[in-house]
Design an enzyme around this catalytic site. Structure first.
Site, PDB file in Angstrom:
ATOM      1  N   PRO A 156       1.020  -1.493  -0.329  1.00 17.78           N
ATOM      2  CA  PRO A 156      -0.416   0.395   0.090  1.00 17.78           C
ATOM      3  C   PRO A 156       1.225   1.354  -0.063  1.00 17.78           C
ATOM      4  O   PRO A 156       1.954   0.938   0.519  1.00 17.78           O
ATOM      5  CB  PRO A 156      -0.679   0.450   1.264  1.00 17.78           C
ATOM      6  CG  PRO A 156      -0.277  -1.222   1.502  1.00 17.78           C
ATOM      7  CD  PRO A 156       0.448  -1.564   1.538  1.00 17.78           C
ATOM      8  N   GLY A 157       0.160   2.378  -0.906  1.00 20.45           N
ATOM      9  CA  GLY A 157       0.796   3.586  -0.696  1.00 20.45           C
ATOM     10  C   GLY A 157       2.208   3.973  -1.174  1.00 20.45           C
ATOM     11  O   GLY A 157       3.102   4.560  -1.735  1.00 20.45           O
ATOM     12  N   THR A 158       2.891   2.530  -2.039  1.00 23.58           N
ATOM     13  CA  THR A 158       4.123   2.362  -3.301  1.00 23.58           C
ATOM     14  C   THR A 158       3.513   3.015  -4.911  1.00 23.58           C
ATOM     15  O   THR A 158       4.479   3.431  -5.198  1.00 23.58           O
ATOM     16  CB  THR A 158       4.289   1.002  -3.607  1.00 23.58           C
ATOM     17  OG1 THR A 158       2.862   0.448  -4.025  1.00 23.58           O
ATOM     18  CG2 THR A 158       4.796   0.634  -2.572  1.00 23.58           C
ATOM     19  N   HIS A 214      16.786  -1.472  28.115  1.00 21.73           N
ATOM     20  CA  HIS A 214      16.211  -2.705  27.248  1.00 21.73           C
ATOM     21  C   HIS A 214      16.543  -1.917  25.589  1.00 21.73           C
ATOM     22  O   HIS A 214      17.093  -3.046  24.588  1.00 21.73           O
ATOM     23  CB  HIS A 214      14.714  -2.753  26.924  1.00 21.73           C
ATOM     24  CG  HIS A 214      14.323  -3.279  26.339  1.00 21.73           C
ATOM     25  ND1 HIS A 214      13.725  -4.603  26.870  1.00 21.73           N
ATOM     26  CD2 HIS A 214      13.670  -3.153  25.296  1.00 21.73           C
ATOM     27  CE1 HIS A 214      12.871  -4.887  25.456  1.00 21.73           C
ATOM     28  NE2 HIS A 214      12.742  -4.059  24.120  1.00 21.73           N
ATOM     29  N   GLU A 215      16.162  -0.616  25.331  1.00 20.94           N
ATOM     30  CA  GLU A 215      16.242   0.084  23.853  1.00 20.94           C
ATOM     31  C   GLU A 215      18.240  -0.118  24.011  1.00 20.94           C
ATOM     32  O   GLU A 215      18.725  -0.668  22.291  1.00 20.94           O
ATOM     33  CB  GLU A 215      16.123   1.208  23.953  1.00 20.94           C
ATOM     34  CG  GLU A 215      14.711   1.264  23.904  1.00 20.94           C
ATOM     35  CD  GLU A 215      14.087   0.247  22.486  1.00 20.94           C
ATOM     36  OE1 GLU A 215      14.156  -0.181  21.993  1.00 20.94           O
ATOM     37  OE2 GLU A 215      12.875   0.485  23.159  1.00 20.94           O
ATOM     38  N   THR A 249      -2.293   4.117  -7.778  1.00 16.50           N
ATOM     39  CA  THR A 249      -3.051   4.806  -7.654  1.00 16.50           C
ATOM     40  C   THR A 249      -2.583   6.109  -8.765  1.00 16.50           C
ATOM     41  O   THR A 249      -3.026   6.314  -9.714  1.00 16.50           O
ATOM     42  CB  THR A 249      -3.834   5.141  -6.803  1.00 16.50           C
ATOM     43  OG1 THR A 249      -3.775   4.303  -5.610  1.00 16.50           O
ATOM     44  CG2 THR A 249      -5.396   5.771  -7.315  1.00 16.50           C
TER      45      THR A 249
HETATM   46  P1  ADP Z   1      -1.444   2.906  -3.866  1.00 17.28           P
HETATM   47  O1  ADP Z   1      -2.506   2.904  -4.564  1.00 17.28           O
HETATM   48  O2  ADP Z   1      -0.117   1.793  -4.391  1.00 17.28           O
HETATM   49  O3  ADP Z   1      -1.710   2.244  -2.268  1.00 17.28           O
HETATM   50  P2  ADP Z   1      -0.805   5.825  -3.969  1.00 17.28           P
HETATM   51  O4  ADP Z   1      -1.035   6.019  -5.253  1.00 17.28           O
HETATM   52  O5  ADP Z   1      -2.464   5.414  -3.736  1.00 17.28           O
HETATM   53  O6  ADP Z   1      -0.150   4.221  -3.140  1.00 17.28           O
HETATM   54  O7  ADP Z   1       0.042   6.675  -2.975  1.00 17.28           O
HETATM   55  C1  ADP Z   1      -0.625   7.571  -2.425  1.00 17.28           C
HETATM   56  C2  ADP Z   1      -0.214   9.333  -2.795  1.00 17.28           C
HETATM   57  O8  ADP Z   1       1.228   8.426  -2.421  1.00 17.28           O
HETATM   58  C3  ADP Z   1      -0.019   9.201  -3.292  1.00 17.28           C
HETATM   59  O9  ADP Z   1      -0.646  10.022  -3.815  1.00 17.28           O
HETATM   60  C4  ADP Z   1       1.469  10.081  -3.898  1.00 17.28           C
HETATM   61  O10 ADP Z   1       1.191  11.625  -2.891  1.00 17.28           O
HETATM   62  C5  ADP Z   1       2.718   9.481  -2.725  1.00 17.28           C
HETATM   63  N1  ADP Z   1       3.034   8.730  -3.960  1.00 17.28           N
HETATM   64  C6  ADP Z   1       3.117   7.768  -3.922  1.00 17.28           C
HETATM   65  N2  ADP Z   1       4.021   6.508  -4.846  1.00 17.28           N
HETATM   66  C7  ADP Z   1       4.571   8.059  -4.813  1.00 17.28           C
HETATM   67  C8  ADP Z   1       5.828   7.919  -6.136  1.00 17.28           C
HETATM   68  N3  ADP Z   1       5.807   7.140  -6.495  1.00 17.28           N
HETATM   69  N4  ADP Z   1       6.696   9.653  -6.365  1.00 17.28           N
HETATM   70  C9  ADP Z   1       5.132  11.287  -6.292  1.00 17.28           C
HETATM   71  N5  ADP Z   1       4.291   9.863  -4.863  1.00 17.28           N
HETATM   72  C10 ADP Z   1       3.762   8.882  -4.236  1.00 17.28           C
HETATM   73 ZN    ZN Z   2      12.817  -4.479  22.271  1.00 17.76          ZN
END
Ligand code: ADP
Ligand code: ZN
Length: 640
Positions: free
Chosen positions: A235-237, A456-457, A240
C-alpha cells in the site's frame, strides 16, 4: 459524477413525498377507524335519552352494530334551546346527522326500556337496526403492515445507495457502478513527472499510454492490444498514482473504484455493477478503468469456502472476466488493477487476454526516496540548506505515501512553530511522528521505568552492533510515542534471499532488549511483547515455511494457492506439530542465550550506552561509534 445521466431515466422518489405520504395515510387511518360518524356527535347518557324520549323530542333512532344508539330529534325539537348546536356542521356519510349518540349495555334490556317509555308516553319512535362497517378503516388496517414493510424497505435501500456517488434519494442506483470518473476536463492532470522512481513500472505502462494514444499503430500490424495490467505492490507505493498518470499521459477518462465497491449484501449487485461500469467506460472509450484492491473480488474461487457464502463474490468475478473477454480489442478500454497480494488472486484473472501483464511496484530504495522527496518538496517553502539525501537515508522502509505524508506533516510542524520555512528538524520530527505516532509529552513514566526502557533499547542496539548480519542501526530513542515507550530503528537491507544465519542474527538482536533487562536487573518485564511476537513468527516461518530446520526437514507447509490459510485441518500430524513447537522454542532459546552472553561480555559498554541514552533520549549511529568503535561489518556509511 457518472450517475447523473442515469438519474433521468430512473423514477425518483423524493424522500419528502415519501415520508409525507406515510404520515398522511396514518392520519387518514386514525380518523376513519376512530369512528367516522361518532366523533362529531354529542355524547349523552341513556337516562338523558329516556328523558328526551318522554319529552317527545326523539323522532328516530339508529341502533348501530347492536351497541350504540344514534338519536335523531324531530325538527322542532332540534331548534329548542337545550338541543342547540347538537347537529354536527360536518358532512356525514349517512346523510342526515344524528343529534346525540350513546352506548347501552344490553340490547334486550334497552329495547324493553324503550318500549315501556313509548307506551307510557304513547309515542312511536322509528327504530332502524344498522350495521356500520368502517370500510376505510378496515382497508387501511389490513394494508398497514404492507405500508410499514415497504416503508422500511425503501428506507434501507435509500441508506444503501446513498453511500454511492450519486448521493441520497436513489433507490434504483444500487446496481450501478460506484466508479469515480476523472474526465479529461476535470482531474486527470497527473503525469509521469509526478511519479518519482518506479522506472521499470513506468516503462511498462508507457506501452499502454502509446496504445491509447495511437491504437492503429499497433492494430494495423495485427498486434493484439493489452486489455489489462495488474499492479502489484505494498500500500502507498504509488499504484493509483501510476494508473492515474497513464490516463493523464494518454489524455483519456479514468474510472477509479475499489474492489470492495462491488461487494454488497444483495445477490447479483456486484455483477450488475461490473456490467454497468464497463458500459459506461465503453461509452467514453478510449478509457482506463482502475480497480484498486482487486483481491476483494478476485480471490481464488472455491478455496477454503465451506459455507458457500462467497457465491456472490464469485458471480462478480465471473462477470468481470466475461466483460474483459467480451469487449473486443477495438473498444479501447484498458483495465488496470492493483493489489498487494498477487498470490491470492484467482489464476483465471491472470490468463492471457486478461491481466496478462503484471507490474511490480516495490517500496522505494534510497535513490527513489530521494526522487519522491523532490516531488513532494516542490510545493513546500523549505530551508535553503535542506539535505534531501539525508532525509531519504533517514526513511528506510517508507512508501511513497509515507514520504508525501512526512512532507506535509513537516510543513504543519513548521507552521505550528511560526517558522518562515521548513527545516531539517521539522522533517525529522515528522518522521518520528509518522513512525511512532504522536509524542506523548505528558505520559507519566517513573524514573525506574525510564531506566528499564533505556537499558532495553540499549540492549537491542548493542547486540545488533555486535552481529554481522543484523541490520545496521539508524537511531535509538526512549521518547514515548503512541503505544511504545522506546524504539531502535534499523535500516533493513533489501535482500532477495535470506540465509539462516541472517535470520538468527536478527532474532538475536530482537531478543537483545529482554536479554539486557535480564543481565542488568536480573529481572524481565512485559516490555518485550512485540519483540517476542516478531521472533516467534520468524522462528515458526523458519521451521514450517522455509524448510530451514533439520529436525522437520526440507519441506514447507506453505501453500501458495490459498495464501497459507489452513482452515480447520493442519497439514501435518500431531507428532510433527510437537516437533515444530519444540524446534521453535529451541531456536528462540538459543538466540536468547546468545544475546545474554554477548551483553555480559560487553556489560560496561552496554551501561555506558544506556546512560547516554537516558541523558539524550535520542541517539544516532555516531554515538554508538564513539562507544564501540566503528562497526567492522558496515560496508556503506548510512548516517553521515
Ligand atoms: P497505492 O495505490 O499504491 O496504495 P497511491 O498511489 O494511492 O498508493 O499513493 C498515495 C500517495 O503517495 C500518492 O498520492 C502520492 O502523493 C504518494 N506517492 C506514492 N508513490 C509515489 C511516487 N512514486 N512518486 C510520488 N509520489 C508518490
Ligand atoms: Zn524491544
Amino acid at each position: 459524477m457518472i450517475n447523473k445521466k442515469n438519474n433521468k431515466k430512473n423514477p425518483k422518489i423524493n424522500p419528502f413525498w415519501y415520508y409525507g405520504g406515510v404520515i398522511f395515510l396514518f392520519i387518514l387511518f386514525q380518523s376513519f377507524s376512530g369512528g367516522l360518524a361518532s366523533n362529531e356527535v354529542n355524547q349523552i347518557s341513556p337516562s338523558k335519552f329516556f328523558e328526551y324520549v318522554s319529552q317527545g323530542d326523539v323522532e328516530k333512532i339508529d341502533i348501530v352494530n347492536k351497541r350504540e344508539v344514534k338519536v335523531y330529534l324531530s325538527e322542532e325539537a332540534s331548534t329548542q334551546d337545550i338541543h342547540k348546536g347538537t347537529v354536527s356542521p360536518y358532512f356525514s356519510l349517512s346523510g342526515r346527522s344524528a343529534n346525540y349518540r350513546f352506548e347501552f349495555g344490553d340490547l334486550q334490556n334497552f329495547e324493553n326500556n324503550l318500549k315501556k317509555k313509548e307506551d307510557e308516553n304513547n309515542l312511536s319512535i322509528d327504530i332502524n337496526y344498522v350495521t356500520e362497517q368502517n370500510i376505510w378503516g378496515d382497508l387501511l388496517l389490513s394494508m398497514l403492515p404492507f405500508v410499514i414493510i415497504i416503508g422500511i424497505w425503501i428506507f434501507i435501500m435509500r441508506k444503501m445507495s446513498s453511500g454511492g456517488s450519486g448521493g441520497g434519494g436513489q433507490i434504483f442506483s444500487i446496481g450501478k457502478s460506484k466508479a469515480k470518473l476523472f474526465d479529461e476536463k476535470t482531474d486527470v492532470k497527473t503525469s509521469f513527472k509526478d511519479v518519482a522512481g518506479l522506472e521499470g513500472a513506468k516503462e511498462e505502462v508507457q506501452e499502454i499510454v502509446d496504445f491509447l494514444k495511437n491504437p492503429s499503430k499497433y492494430t494495423s500490424l495485427g498486434g493484439k492490444i493489452p486489455k489489462g495490467a495488474l499492479l502489484v505492490g505494498a500500500p502507498g507505493t504509488g499504484k493509483t498514482l501510476l494508473a492515474k498518470a497513464v490516463a493523464g499521459e494518454a489524455k483519456v477518462p479514468f474510472f477509479s473504484l475499489s474492489g470492495s465497491d462491488f461487494v454488497e449484501m444483495f445477490v447479483g449487485v456486484g455483477a450488475s455493477r461490473v456490467r454497468d461500469l464497463f458500459k459506461q467506460a465503453k461509452e467514453k472509450s478510449p478509457a482506463i478503468i482502475f480497480i484498486d484492491e482487486i483481491d476483494a473480488i478476485g480471490r481464488a474461487r472455491g478455496k477454503s469456502n465451506m459455507t458457500g457464502s462467497n457465491d456472490e463474490r464469485e458471480n462478480t468475478l465471473n462477470q468481470l472476466l466475461t466483460e474483459m473477454d467480451g469487449f473486443g480489442t477495438n473498444t479501447n478500454v484498458i483495465v488496470i488493477a492493483a493489489t498487494n497480494r498477487a498470490d491470492v488472486l484467482d489464476k483465471a484473472l491472470m490468463r492471457a487476454g486478461r491481466f496478462d501483464r503484471q507490474i511490480f511496484v516495490d517500496l522505494p530504495d534510497v535513490r527513489e526516496r530521494k526522487a519522491i522527496f523532490k516531488v513532494h518538496l516542490r510545493p513546500l517553502k523549505k530551508a535553503t540548506n535542506l539535505d534531501v539525501e539525508f532525509l531519504s537515508k533517514q526513511t528506510p522502509g517508507f512508501s511513497g505515501a509515507d514520504i508525501a505524508n512526512v512532507c506535509n506533516e513537516a510543513a504543519l510542524i513548521a507552521a505550528r512553530k511560526n517558522k518562515k520555512s521548513v527545516s531539517k528538524q521539522d522533517f525529522l520530527d515528522a518522521v518520528d511522528r509518522i513512525v511512532g505516532g504522536l509524542e506523548k509529552k505528558n505520559k507519566i513514566i517513573t524514573p525506574d521505568e525510564k531506566k528499564a526502557v533505556a537499558y532495553h533499547e540499549a540492549g537491542h542496539a548493542t547486540v545488533s552492533w555486535m552481529l554481522e548480519h543484523a541490520a545496521p542501526l539508524v537511531k535509538v530513542t526512549i521518547v514515548p510515542r503512541g503505544q511504545s515507550l522506546g524504539a531502535a530503528w534499523y535500516l533493513p537491507e533489501e535482500r532477495l534471499i535470506v540465509r539462516p544465519e541472517q535470520m538468527l542474527d536478527e532474532m538475536c538482536a530482537a531478543l537483545g532488549g529482554r536479554a539486557a533487562e535480564k543481565v542488568i536487573f536480573n529481572n524481565i518485564s512485559t516490555g518485550a511483547l512485540s519483540d517476542l511476537e516478531k521472533v516467534t513468527k520468524q522462528a515458526r516461518a523458519m521451521v514450517t515455511v522455509y524448510g530451514l530446520n533439520d529436525k522437520v526437514g526440507n519441506l514447507t507447509y506453505y501453500d501458495s494457492s490459498n495464501g497459507n490459510e489452513y482452515g480447520f485441518t493442519k497439514p501435518y500430524s500431531e507428532k510433527t506439530a510437537e516437533t515444530i513447537d519444540k524446534e521453535i522454542s529451541s531456536i528462540i532459546e538459543k538466540q536468547y542465550q546468545r544475546a545474554i552472553k554477548l551483553l555480559e561480555d560487553n556489560k560496561s559498554k552496554l551501561i555506558e550506552l544506556a546512560e547516554v541514552l537516558l541523558d539524550k533520549e535520542v541517539i544516532f549511529k555516531d554515538n554508538l561509534e564513539k562507544i564501540f568503535g566503528s562497526r567492522p561489518f558496515d560496508k556503506e556509511v548510512i548516517n553521515s
